[in-house]
Enzyme design. Structure first.
Site, PDB file in Angstrom:
ATOM      1  N   ARG A   1      64.507  -9.880  53.880  1.00  0.00           N
ATOM      2  CA  ARG A   1      65.608  -9.623  53.558  1.00  0.00           C
ATOM      3  C   ARG A   1      67.306  -8.622  54.633  1.00  0.00           C
ATOM      4  O   ARG A   1      66.378  -7.873  55.338  1.00  0.00           O
ATOM      5  CB  ARG A   1      66.246  -7.870  52.266  1.00  0.00           C
ATOM      6  CG  ARG A   1      67.446  -8.053  51.657  1.00  0.00           C
ATOM      7  CD  ARG A   1      67.826  -9.333  51.063  1.00  0.00           C
ATOM      8  NE  ARG A   1      69.025  -8.793  50.049  1.00  0.00           N
ATOM      9  CZ  ARG A   1      69.502 -10.260  49.445  1.00  0.00           C
ATOM     10  NH1 ARG A   1      69.214 -11.324  49.541  1.00  0.00           N
ATOM     11  NH2 ARG A   1      70.131 -10.029  48.384  1.00  0.00           N
TER      12      ARG A   1
ATOM     13  N   THR B   1      70.974 -21.213  48.030  1.00  0.00           N
ATOM     14  CA  THR B   1      69.757 -20.342  47.886  1.00  0.00           C
ATOM     15  C   THR B   1      69.116 -22.144  47.897  1.00  0.00           C
ATOM     16  O   THR B   1      69.178 -22.857  47.601  1.00  0.00           O
ATOM     17  CB  THR B   1      69.494 -19.268  47.492  1.00  0.00           C
ATOM     18  OG1 THR B   1      70.605 -18.835  47.873  1.00  0.00           O
ATOM     19  CG2 THR B   1      68.188 -18.906  47.406  1.00  0.00           C
TER      20      THR B   1
ATOM     21  N   THR C   1      68.004 -17.590  51.889  1.00  0.00           N
ATOM     22  CA  THR C   1      69.229 -17.698  50.626  1.00  0.00           C
ATOM     23  C   THR C   1      70.006 -16.973  52.819  1.00  0.00           C
ATOM     24  O   THR C   1      69.643 -16.672  53.280  1.00  0.00           O
ATOM     25  CB  THR C   1      69.606 -16.447  49.842  1.00  0.00           C
ATOM     26  OG1 THR C   1      70.634 -16.679  49.580  1.00  0.00           O
ATOM     27  CG2 THR C   1      69.497 -14.666  50.730  1.00  0.00           C
TER      28      THR C   1
ATOM     29  N   ASP D   1      76.177  -8.653  47.724  1.00  0.00           N
ATOM     30  CA  ASP D   1      75.097  -8.079  46.505  1.00  0.00           C
ATOM     31  C   ASP D   1      75.050  -7.191  46.957  1.00  0.00           C
ATOM     32  O   ASP D   1      74.418  -6.577  46.125  1.00  0.00           O
ATOM     33  CB  ASP D   1      73.785  -8.754  47.327  1.00  0.00           C
ATOM     34  CG  ASP D   1      73.593 -10.334  46.857  1.00  0.00           C
ATOM     35  OD1 ASP D   1      74.396 -11.460  46.138  1.00  0.00           O
ATOM     36  OD2 ASP D   1      72.852 -11.136  47.467  1.00  0.00           O
TER      37      ASP D   1
ATOM     38  N   SER E   1      68.646  -7.541  45.430  1.00  0.00           N
ATOM     39  CA  SER E   1      68.378  -9.037  45.725  1.00  0.00           C
ATOM     40  C   SER E   1      68.045  -9.900  44.336  1.00  0.00           C
ATOM     41  O   SER E   1      67.487  -8.521  43.102  1.00  0.00           O
ATOM     42  CB  SER E   1      67.510  -9.933  46.478  1.00  0.00           C
ATOM     43  OG  SER E   1      67.962 -11.459  46.250  1.00  0.00           O
ATOM     44  N   SER E   2      68.202 -11.369  43.493  1.00  0.00           N
ATOM     45  CA  SER E   2      67.741 -11.889  42.346  1.00  0.00           C
ATOM     46  C   SER E   2      66.321 -12.701  42.319  1.00  0.00           C
ATOM     47  O   SER E   2      66.430 -12.757  42.295  1.00  0.00           O
ATOM     48  CB  SER E   2      68.602 -12.297  41.967  1.00  0.00           C
ATOM     49  OG  SER E   2      69.768 -11.262  41.252  1.00  0.00           O
TER      50      SER E   2
ATOM     51  N   GLY F   1      71.859 -17.409  42.667  1.00  0.00           N
ATOM     52  CA  GLY F   1      72.105 -15.717  42.398  1.00  0.00           C
ATOM     53  C   GLY F   1      71.067 -15.397  40.790  1.00  0.00           C
ATOM     54  O   GLY F   1      70.092 -15.436  41.210  1.00  0.00           O
TER      55      GLY F   1
HETATM   56  O1  DON Z   1      70.047 -12.737  46.696  1.00  0.00           O
HETATM   57  C1  DON Z   1      70.351 -13.156  46.164  1.00  0.00           C
HETATM   58  O2  DON Z   1      69.806 -13.037  44.966  1.00  0.00           O
HETATM   59  C2  DON Z   1      71.749 -13.599  45.825  1.00  0.00           C
HETATM   60  N1  DON Z   1      71.798 -13.804  47.443  1.00  0.00           N
HETATM   61  C3  DON Z   1      71.076 -15.487  46.022  1.00  0.00           C
HETATM   62  C4  DON Z   1      72.033 -15.986  46.292  1.00  0.00           C
HETATM   63  C5  DON Z   1      71.896 -17.650  45.275  1.00  0.00           C
HETATM   64  O3  DON Z   1      70.818 -18.126  44.690  1.00  0.00           O
HETATM   65  C6  DON Z   1      73.114 -18.597  45.530  1.00  0.00           C
HETATM   66  N2  DON Z   1      72.667 -19.999  44.871  1.00  0.00           N
HETATM   67  N3  DON Z   1      73.132 -20.024  43.341  1.00  0.00           N
END
Ligand code: DON
Length: 562
Positions: free
Chosen positions: A94, A369, A387, A411, A440-441, A461
């Site tokens: 990350r 992502t 991502t 984030d 993060s998700s 996301g």
């Molecule tokens: O780490 C995360 O949760 C986000 N940066 C992920 C972003 C993502 O999945 C974009 N797609 N829709």
């Protein structure tokens, strides 16, 4: 003494419930968001590389051919399962906040978040973790030289790849930002506009940066010429990166979150991802219910209520575990879930406002992502979600490097209770601090019983967590990856207080019934996610791989042993 005995008892009982897997699948499988990346993984596996070698090749290839979704300037979580040791580890690549980051760095004089600074250009970028993770995985777990693993990516950067519909669609969201930086636009919009389908994107600078990594390993990116260009390029456009930030970046190996649900073991992402804890919480909350006996409306209602509550805890408690004390025991406890369950009524939705946190806002939607799922013929597994955050990250490439920077700083909670691009809110636990990893998700996940194993994950996301939950439940229902990746999806994230559903998720009667229970149902115009899964069914001796039909550029392959 008592504690260590308890640990021992848990381990022994896990071994009884989840026997070590003596057999091998005898076939490998790769599923990723781009055919060329899947082919890179296949190439490495056919040359005798293991799943970890292939994971590096797939990740690096995705960084080249899917710049809208992940990249060498981004980060991710790689969940590895080592078959021989029956052990799993999460490689946390990350991004981190630069040392000069401050909790109010995106606030204007009135205390409002400046969304432009938080998402566009180098001030929005965290220090990348992806290249460090590739090197770490190759050196510690791989069998082939790093140069061999990066070769397909270097080839793709030098020879170029063709623009597909996903690239086009996602660039449409970001092209106006990218046009601020001529050199960035030249790479990704060679004719000065969103390119036609089939346009070739060639990235010679990125190829050189990849070569530096291949030759010098970690230091090829984080020190020396590439690092100097990254830091000076970022600073020239309002960024705050320093050489020390880059030189100081390190991947962290973390224990995955583990939970058990109806005879299956889940091995999933741990903080700084919120995904594993939230998935475990939701499963714990719904565990006593016989999902098979509920109709679709009842099931959706129950799941949405579990989602609402898990996302509320996400907002309050979760952040980088090296900076905040996460109440793991509470959040993962079945007793805590039982208490939460008592607040769920089957005849009525609870308003999120009754769970007190902060205001609901509109969600700016974005699908980006990337995720890949991979298995080698010995049963080593990799579930990787990577991502750059929003499509094409910060939309800024550091001159002379080909490295498109992420905008992962968004984030963090830029202000308490202030929603980010995914409408997610957070508080102190996810405030910006120097060196901290943003919450993060991303939820790369492995699920297994003594008969079946699934490797699953998706971008999306804030929706990632609930998509993985639905996929896991579908797997546990007995279905294979074709079904998990294609099923219609719905989602609740506490705030905004609504069920957000894909167009084909519910019919009109079901929507009316959910509304009668007190839910607001919002139908998305665009598809959600891009899930990639592989499954090994030991009982039936099958290996399957599937990619999400929502974006046809994906590639899934099962490779028979020679
Ligand atoms: O780490 C995360 O949760 C986000 N940066 C992920 C972003 C993502 O999945 C974009 N797609 N829709």
């Amino acid at each position: 003494m008592i504690k260590s005995m308890r640990v021992l008892v848990v381990i022994v009982s896990m071994l009884l419930v989840f026997p070590t897997w003596g057999e091998r699948p005898g076939r490998a499988a790769v599923s990723s968001a781009h055919e060329a990346a899947t082919a890179a993984g296949e190439e490495i596996l056919r040359r005798g590389g293991n799943a970890f070698d292939a994971a590096v090749a797939v990740s690096a290839a995705l960084a080249v051919v899917e710049p809208e979704s992940s990249g060498i300037g981004g980060g991710g979580f790689w969940l590895l399962h080592l078959a021989e040791d029956n052990a799993s580890v999460m490689v946390d690549g990350r991004e981190t906040a630069p040392a000069a980051a401050t909790s109010d760095m995106y606030l204007d004089e009135e205390g409002n978040v400046n969304r432009d600074l938080a998402t566009n250009g180098p001030l929005a970028a965290g220090i990348p973790g992806a290249p460090a993770a590739w090197v770490h995985i190759a050196e510690k777990y791989g069998t082939l030289p790093l140069g061999d693993l990066l070769a397909p990516a270097i080839r793709l950067a030098e020879e170029g790849f063709e623009v597909d519909a996903k690239y086009q669609t996602l660039l449409n969201f970001r092209s106006h930002v990218m046009l601020r930086w001529a050199e960035t636009a030249e790479i990704f919009m060679p004719d000065g506009d969103v390119p036609e389908l089939g346009t070739r994107i060639v990235q010679p600078d990125l190829a050189r940066t990849l070569r530096a990594l291949a030759e010098h390993g970690h230091d090829g990116f984080y020190r020396g010429e590439v690092a100097e260009k990254l830091a000076s390029g970022a600073r020239a456009e309002g960024g705050i990166w320093t050489l020390d930030d880059l030189a100081g970046y390190q991947v962290i190996e973390r224990e995955p979150i583990r939970t058990e649900y109806q005879g299956y073991e889940l091995i999933t992402a741990s903080p700084p991802s919120s995904g594993g804890i939230a998935i475990a919480q939701m499963l714990n909350i719904i565990e006593p219910f016989e999902l098979g006996e509920l109709d679709r409306v009842e099931r959706t209602h129950l799941l949405s209520e579990a989602m609402r509550r898990a996302y509320r805890d996400r907002a309050l408690y979760l952040g980088d575990p090296d900076f905040v004390d996460i109440p793991y025991d509470m959040l993962l406890s079945k007793h805590y879930a039982a208490g939460v369950r008592t607040t769920i009524r089957l005849d009525r939705a609870l308003e999120s406002a009754a769970l007190a946190a902060d205001p609901a806002r509109n969600v700016v939607e974005s699908d980006n992502t990337t995720h890949f799922s991979l298995m080698d013929s010995d049963g080593n597994l990799v579930s990787g979600t990577l991502t750059v955050n929003l499509p094409f990250g910060a939309a800024f490439a550091a001159p002379g490097t080909g490295v498109l920077l992420n905008n992962e700083m968004d984030d963090f909670a830029a202000a308490p209770g202030e929603p980010n691009a995914f409408g997610l809110i957070g508080f102190e636990a996810n405030a910006i601090e120097p060196g901290k990893r943003m919450l993060s998700s991303m939820s790369p996940t492995i699920v297994r019983s003594d008969e079946r194993t699934a490797v699953i994950g998706t971008p999306g996301g804030s929706r990632i967590i609930t998509m993985v939950l639905l996929g896991v439940l579908d797997f546990i229902d007995g279905n294979g990856p074709e079904s998990w990746v294609s099923m219609p999806r719905f989602h609740h994230q506490y705030l905004p207080d609504e069920i957000s559903a894909e167009r084909d998720a519910f019919n009109e009667d079901e929507i009316a019934a959910l509304e009668a229970l007190g839910h607001e149902v919002s139908i998305r115009t665009r598809p959600a996610g891009n899930m990639h899964g592989v499954m090994w069914d030991r009982a039936r001796d099958t290996v399957e791989a599937a990619h999400d039909p929502r974006w046809p550029s994906g590639g899934a392959v099962v490779i028979e042993e020679d």
